[in-house]
Design a protein around this motif. Sequence first.
Motif, short mmCIF file in Angstrom:
data_model
loop_
_atom_site.label_atom_id
_atom_site.label_comp_id
_atom_site.label_asym_id
_atom_site.label_seq_id
_atom_site.Cartn_x
_atom_site.Cartn_y
_atom_site.Cartn_z
N ASN A 174 -4.15 -13.02 1.47
CA ASN A 174 -4.95 -12.64 1.58
C ASN A 174 -6.14 -13.59 1.34
OD1 ASN A 174 -5.44 -10.48 3.05
ND2 ASN A 174 -3.51 -9.42 1.50
N ASP A 219 0.15 -9.95 -1.97
CA ASP A 219 -1.20 -9.19 -1.48
C ASP A 219 -2.54 -10.20 -1.65
OD1 ASP A 219 -0.34 -6.85 -1.09
OD2 ASP A 219 -1.15 -5.71 -2.33
N PRO A 249 -6.63 -6.46 -0.47
CA PRO A 249 -6.19 -4.43 0.28
C PRO A 249 -6.95 -4.21 -1.37
CG PRO A 249 -3.94 -6.25 -0.02
CD PRO A 249 -5.12 -6.99 -0.15
#
Length: 198
Positions: free
Chosen positions: A154, A150, A161
């Motif tokens: 990103n 994650d 998230p």
Amino acid sequence: MGDTNVNLAELIGSRICHDLISPIGAITNGLELLDMVGAVQGPEMELISGSVGSAGARIRFFRVAFGSASDHPLGRAEIAELLKDIERAGRVRIHWAPSEAIPRNQVKLAFLAMMCCESAMPMGGEVEITVRGDQWQVMGTGDKLNIDGDLWKNVTTGRFPNKITPAQVQFALLPETAAILGRRVVVETTSTRVAIKF
């Protein structure tokens, strides 16, 4: 995080590092004086001295990574000495390839990217920082990487998230700081290598 938040974070980082560097420097000087007169010897003194040295190196590193940045250049010798001090306290070997002086705001980006790489190397490894023309690459390699999908997926957008923890703040600051400088973050990951380009 908008520009105002990044600037506020930089000011906070600069203030904390500024306020801590003086007392740590004073402790270091005091330990050197004790060593000169032979007042204290043994493993306890070595432990205290090593810990203070590590704290001082980290604060100087954080001052660049999290503090206010300008286009004022940092010389290679100053950067190399700082990274050598950081190496002593950790498991990651750092290779700084640029030979010329580099604007502080670009060194800041490289240091944030280096912290991202370090987070993926709990068992240690190597980080190599190179620049070709205007393109920077910070590459971390290690036998056993721990890549948080994650975060790495990103970091190019700065939108995550899950809530960012204090240990992950570099992942949020890197894309925001890069955007302020008109740069875009690109990431590549494999099982043994992470690379950040900007």
